[in-house]
Design a protein around this motif. Structure first.
Motif, PDB file in Angstrom:
ATOM      1  N   SER A 249       0.817  -1.212   0.000  1.00 17.20           N
ATOM      2  CA  SER A 249       0.000   0.000   0.000  1.00 17.20           C
ATOM      3  C   SER A 249       0.850   1.261   0.000  1.00 17.20           C
ATOM      4  O   SER A 249       2.041   1.237   0.314  1.00 17.20           O
ATOM      5  CB  SER A 249      -0.890   0.006   1.245  1.00 17.20           C
ATOM      6  N   VAL A 250       0.205   2.342  -0.372  1.00 17.89           N
ATOM      7  CA  VAL A 250       0.851   3.649  -0.322  1.00 17.89           C
ATOM      8  C   VAL A 250       1.247   3.978   1.105  1.00 17.89           C
ATOM      9  O   VAL A 250       2.305   4.560   1.362  1.00 17.89           O
ATOM     10  CB  VAL A 250      -0.100   4.724  -0.871  1.00 17.89           C
ATOM     11  N   ILE A 251       0.391   3.564   2.046  1.00 16.27           N
ATOM     12  CA  ILE A 251       0.638   3.917   3.445  1.00 16.27           C
ATOM     13  C   ILE A 251       1.944   3.276   3.926  1.00 16.27           C
ATOM     14  O   ILE A 251       2.789   3.942   4.535  1.00 16.27           O
ATOM     15  CB  ILE A 251      -0.536   3.454   4.326  1.00 16.27           C
ATOM     16  N   LEU A 252       2.118   1.996   3.604  1.00 12.40           N
ATOM     17  CA  LEU A 252       3.358   1.332   4.018  1.00 12.40           C
ATOM     18  C   LEU A 252       4.557   1.979   3.331  1.00 12.40           C
ATOM     19  O   LEU A 252       5.598   2.210   3.955  1.00 12.40           O
ATOM     20  CB  LEU A 252       3.292  -0.167   3.688  1.00 12.40           C
ATOM     21  N   SER A 253       4.417   2.298   2.040  1.00  8.80           N
ATOM     22  CA  SER A 253       5.508   2.967   1.327  1.00  8.80           C
ATOM     23  C   SER A 253       5.890   4.255   2.025  1.00  8.80           C
ATOM     24  O   SER A 253       7.072   4.565   2.199  1.00  8.80           O
ATOM     25  CB  SER A 253       5.092   3.287  -0.106  1.00  8.80           C
ATOM     26  N   ALA A 254       4.865   5.013   2.426  1.00  7.03           N
ATOM     27  CA  ALA A 254       5.118   6.286   3.085  1.00  7.03           C
ATOM     28  C   ALA A 254       5.843   6.064   4.406  1.00  7.03           C
ATOM     29  O   ALA A 254       6.831   6.741   4.708  1.00  7.03           O
ATOM     30  CB  ALA A 254       3.794   7.006   3.327  1.00  7.03           C
ATOM     31  N   GLU A 255       5.364   5.071   5.168  1.00  2.00           N
ATOM     32  CA  GLU A 255       6.015   4.813   6.459  1.00  2.00           C
ATOM     33  C   GLU A 255       7.466   4.421   6.262  1.00  2.00           C
ATOM     34  O   GLU A 255       8.353   4.864   6.994  1.00  2.00           O
ATOM     35  CB  GLU A 255       5.256   3.713   7.204  1.00  2.00           C
ATOM     36  N   LEU A 256       7.732   3.596   5.245  1.00  2.00           N
ATOM     37  CA  LEU A 256       9.106   3.159   4.995  1.00  2.00           C
ATOM     38  C   LEU A 256      10.019   4.351   4.732  1.00  2.00           C
ATOM     39  O   LEU A 256      11.147   4.413   5.234  1.00  2.00           O
ATOM     40  CB  LEU A 256       9.127   2.197   3.802  1.00  2.00           C
ATOM     41  N   VAL A 257       9.519   5.298   3.923  1.00  3.23           N
ATOM     42  CA  VAL A 257      10.350   6.469   3.622  1.00  3.23           C
ATOM     43  C   VAL A 257      10.570   7.302   4.878  1.00  3.23           C
ATOM     44  O   VAL A 257      11.677   7.784   5.146  1.00  3.23           O
ATOM     45  CB  VAL A 257       9.722   7.307   2.496  1.00  3.23           C
ATOM     46  N   ILE A 258       9.513   7.450   5.683  1.00  5.98           N
ATOM     47  CA  ILE A 258       9.643   8.248   6.903  1.00  5.98           C
ATOM     48  C   ILE A 258      10.652   7.599   7.852  1.00  5.98           C
ATOM     49  O   ILE A 258      11.540   8.271   8.400  1.00  5.98           O
ATOM     50  CB  ILE A 258       8.268   8.399   7.592  1.00  5.98           C
TER      51      ILE A 258
END
Lengths: 605, 284
Positions: A249-258
């Motif tokens: 998901s986009v959400i997991l992608s975002a968390e990974l970058v953060i």
């Protein structure tokens, strides 16, 4: 006098790798003993995310481009592993399927990377948004293609890898893979390939003029990060026993970058730390504390604004500061010693001159940009050797000629032959590989890399390819040209470990010329090499240029405004005016030419 | 005219114009300031929630659009002051910072309104007959409103003195500063314009879509596709990009389903990045 004592470099690399990995291994082993198996089971999820984050650190922290869709590869690996583990096939087939679960996402990343990076260098936001779009697509596909992916509910009842116990032994498998991925990323960052990635991030344009296909370098970096993502995905499928669309998901992608940003993107440890620390904290606090995710977002913004190195970078700095004495001693031992002997001679540059005739032959070339005609029927020939100066008033098309020759301006009409080959429309890396070296008007170096690394990269141009870039022996290469550069520019010895961006403008001019020369091109394109230098420095650099070109038996085209320098250097002078060749000959002939006098005196057009 | 064809054409016009309206703000900010505003979709989402707020207060959606102007104006000004202003010449960090902002805005709206969908009633209910076909009245209203808006904007950009100053800033910011144009204020104004246009678009669209905190991402990506396909910096590019993107999406979504429509647009964008990296109509 090579740039690097190879044996030392190898020993140093091994020591650095071990000094990071050993404590990490100890910590990972201690976790189940200290906190129990269940905590270790919980932690292993974040170790997997840490592996993905290490891939992000490799591409973002090192190669300078950011994928916002890294969960795509994680999810893809997880789904493929789920199918492989649930298949009723024999162990050999299952092993092959699991291998495919890791390699298919890797290949996918490479292909997309090539497509996106090839035509648009310095792709920045475009690449990031494409990756975001890709992960959106992956998520939608996983949700809607329910006959295969199980839709919203996902694929469940996945057996554990190798028949391990999910809640006890599986942790050690994850810990081992985590150690391996840390070692892989740390090692890659220290290879010559890692140096080239850093160079791509800092000055992609320059690297292309050394003959490196930067799009391929970037695609490889992204493929490695996708490999790590898919690997973590395989572990995820095995550990959770359930894969849902949330894993891509986009959400997991975002968390990974953060996590990567906050933990520190400069190396594998910061990324791992970020994923484990913030990930664990989030699971604890997300439910109890409504504002938690908003706070994480704010922390992320602050990190972007103020602390680009993240917590890991700050800790590293603190560590270095606290043991300054020790580090200083170590630095002294490792300081640059101009050693003699014991180094490999670099192989010959890969291009050969064939046949006689002109090195360069431009005929009737037209270049247009919008309505403006930049080159307007330019024709000129340059012989195989000698110094040729290109003069002409501003806007005559001197730099544009160089841009046209190196594929930075498209040819509207006409032909260009170099070394007996039609090269019209060739790009910068292709021209560099044929033996065209270019020095820019404003000195262009890799500002954050050391002078040593700058010189190394130039030395690798047209010499080091493929696997050679993974070993440190190329750092020990030596050539007669390198020795000559050391003699000509003694300041190199003192500044070897300084970042090139800290050099003065004049020193950067000399460094960039030395780099151009180290690639040993057949044709030098030197754009105002002496701009910004004092009279003495101009004379010195002029004589070095003349001697280098003579030693390499090459041809040089030099753009120069300083007529004294032209008189001293040039065997042959071309006068350009309004995108056309106005006159040529030796200095005295050109000076007597009535048309040239008119152009320079501002007489007629 | 064939009734089915009329409906398809009207649908195409509606989707294209709506997309153009959404892209406008992103294009203004990226084209003029070189800032890829990843929170663009979230500003649109906030506009949509302005419509929700208006409805909750018993007012029409059009009041929501009016409310979106000050709300998004203030937000845009703050964003420019806190983030964008500090990050010029660091395009990558701008992308990250605005992306962080998008997450923050999403979470904040979630805290206030919850994660669920909100429904907004259109102010014009029922259909209007066009060429013998019954078509939703609010859609027709939107088509007309967007056309008028674009006409006004084009006139303003090419005729007003602010437009001239903007063009000067885009051409050469340093020189513009040197001749006495306060580029910082102008950039702030341009950024606010982009944000406000997103907010108004969100408020106007609210009755037609499902309003939720995560709705912005779709709009950001579609706008980005338009910029990739059409190229930056011209209205012709905007029109071409919008036409191709919404046409492809409509075609594939009608033939297969929404997901393949999305995949087709994504594929077209990657092909464009590869074959025509500056888009169909580029300024250069």
């Amino acid at each position: 006098m090579a740039l690097f004592p190879v044996a030392d470099a190898r020993r140093g690399n091994a020591a650095v790798l071990a000094s990071g990995l050993a404590p990490l291994a100890a910590c990972l082993l201690a976790v189940p003993l200290l906190f129990g198996d269940f905590f270790a089971y919980e932690l292993s999820l974040y170790l997997m995310y840490g592996i993905v984050a290490q891939g992000i650190a490799l591409t973002w922290g090192r190669a300078g481009f950011l994928s916002l869709g890294q969960a795509l590869f994680f999810g893809l690996g997880a789904y493929l592993a789920a199918f492989a583990l649930k298949s009723q096939a024999g162990p050999a087939v299952q092993a092959l399927l699991l291998l495919a679960a890791v390699l298919a996402p890797t290949a996918l990343a490479y292909v997309i990377g090539v497509l996106v990076f090839m035509r648009r260098y310095e792709s920045g936001p475009y690449f990031s948004l494409i990756t975001l779009a890709l992960v959106m697509f992956g998520y939608q596909l996983a949700n809607q293609w329910s006959s295969v992916t199980g839709g919203f509910n996902g694929v469940g009842n996945i057996p554990v890898l190798f028949g391990l116990d999910r809640y006890t032994h599986h942790y050690y498998l994850v810990a081992a893979v985590c150690l391996a991925s840390t070692a892989l990323v740390a090692w890659l960052m220290r290879t010559p390939l890692g140096t080239l990635w850093a160079a791509t991030a800092q000055n992609e344009n320059r690297l292309q003029f050394f003959g490196f296909d930067t799009y391929r370098l970037k695609a490889v970096a992204w493929a490695v990060s996708a490999f790590l993502g898919a690997l973590a995905g395989v572990l995820f499928a095995s550990q959770q026993g359930l894969v849902t669309p949330q894993s891509s998901s986009v959400i997991l992608s975002a968390e990974l970058v953060i996590w990567t940003a906050v933990g520190g993107r400069a190396g594998p440890y910061g990324a791992l730390l970020g994923a484990v620390a913030i990930g664990l904290l989030s699971t604890e606090l997300r439910e109890q504390f409504a504002y938690w995710e908003a706070i994480v977002a704010v922390v992320f913004i602050v990190v972007v604004l103020r602390f680009p190195e993240g917590v890991g970078g700050a800790l590293m700095r603190l560590w270095r500061y606290s043991c300054k004495g020790f580090v200083r001693g170590a630095a002294k031992r490792a300081a640059y010693v101009p050693a003699v002997g014991g180094f490999g001679a670099a192989p010959q540059a890969s291009f050969r001159r064939d046949g006689g005739g002109f090195a360069l032959s431009i005929s009737d070339v037209h270049v247009k940009q919008g309505p403006v005609r930049i080159l307007n029927g330019l024709s000129l020939q340059a012989g195989r050797r000698g110094l040729h100066c290109l003069i002409g008033p501003n806007g005559a098309g001197k730099t544009s000629t160089f841009n046209m020759l190196t594929g930075r301006l498209p040819l509207a009409r006409g032909s260009v032959r170099f070394n007996g080959r039609d090269v019209g429309g060739f790009g910068a890396p292709a021209m560099a590989r044929l033996g065209v070296g270019r020095k820019f008007q404003i000195p262009s170096v890799f500002p954050e890399l050391s002078v040593r690394d700058n010189l190394c990269i130039a030395l690798w141009a047209n010499r080091a390819r493929g696997r050679a870039l993974l070993g440190n022996s190329v750092r020990g290469w030596n050539t007669p040209t390198l020795e000559f550069m050391h003699r000509s520019f003694p300041f190199f010895a003192q500044t070897m470990d300084e970042p090139a961006g800290a050099l003065s403008q004049g020193q950067r001019q000399m460094l960039e010329f030395a780099m151009t020369a180290l690639a040993e091109p057949l044709l030098f394109l030197l754009d105002e090499p002496c701009a910004g230098l004092s009279v003495d420095e101009t004379r010195h650099l002029g004589s070095v240029i003349a001697e280098t070109v003579g030693r390499l038996d090459a041809c040089a085209l030099i753009v120069e405004h300083d007529m004294a320098a032209v008189e001293a250097l040039a065997d042959h002078v071309y006068v350009l005016h309004q995108g056309r060749l106005l006159a040529q000959g030796d200095y005295a002939q050109v000076r007597r030419n009535a048309e040239v006098q008119a152009v320079y005196a501002g007489g007629s057009k | 005219m064939d009734a089915a064809l009329t409906v398809t054409l009207l649908n195409f016009a509606y989707q294209g114009l709506v997309l153009a309206l959404v892209v406008l703000g992103l294009g203004i900010v990226f084209g003029m300031l070189g800032v890829m505003n990843m929170a663009h979709g979230e500003f649109l989402m906030i506009g949509a929630y302005c419509a929700v707020a208006a409805q909750n207060a018993g007012l029409s959606v059009l009041w929501g659009a009016a409310l979106a102007v000050p709300v998004c104006g203030v937000l845009g000004c703050l964003t420019h002051y806190v983030l964008i202003r500090r990050l010029y010449n660091r395009p990558f960090d701008t992308l990250l910072a605005t992306w962080g902002l998008s997450i923050l805005l999403r979470k904040l709206v979630e805290l206030v309104y919850g994660r669920g969908y909100q429904n907004v009633e259109p102010p014009v209910s029922g259909g209007i007959s066009v060429f013998g076909v019954e078509y939703p009245g609010y859609r027709l209203f939107l088509i007309a409103a967007i056309v008028v808006l674009f006409a006004v904007l084009v006139l303003w950009y090419w005729r007003s003195s602010t437009g001239a100053r903007l063009r000067a800033m885009i051409g050469n910011p340093t020189l513009a500063q040197a001749v006495g144009i306060d580029t910082n204020r102008l950039a702030c104004a341009a950024f606010m314009c982009g944000v406000i246009s997103a907010g108004v678009a969100g408020a106007l669209l609210a009755p037609m879509v499902r309003v939720a905190p995560g709705m912005g991402l779709d709009y950001l990506l579609n706008s980005f596709f338009v910029l990739v396909v059409g190229g930056l910096g011209s209205l012709a590019g905007l029109a071409a990009g919008t036409g191709i993107v919404s046409g492809t999406q409509l075609l594939f979504a009608t033939l297969f389903d929404q997901t393949s429509g999305y995949l087709a647009v994504l594929g077209v964008s990657i092909i464009f990045l590869w074959l025509k990296p500056d888009g169909l109509i580029s300024r250069r």
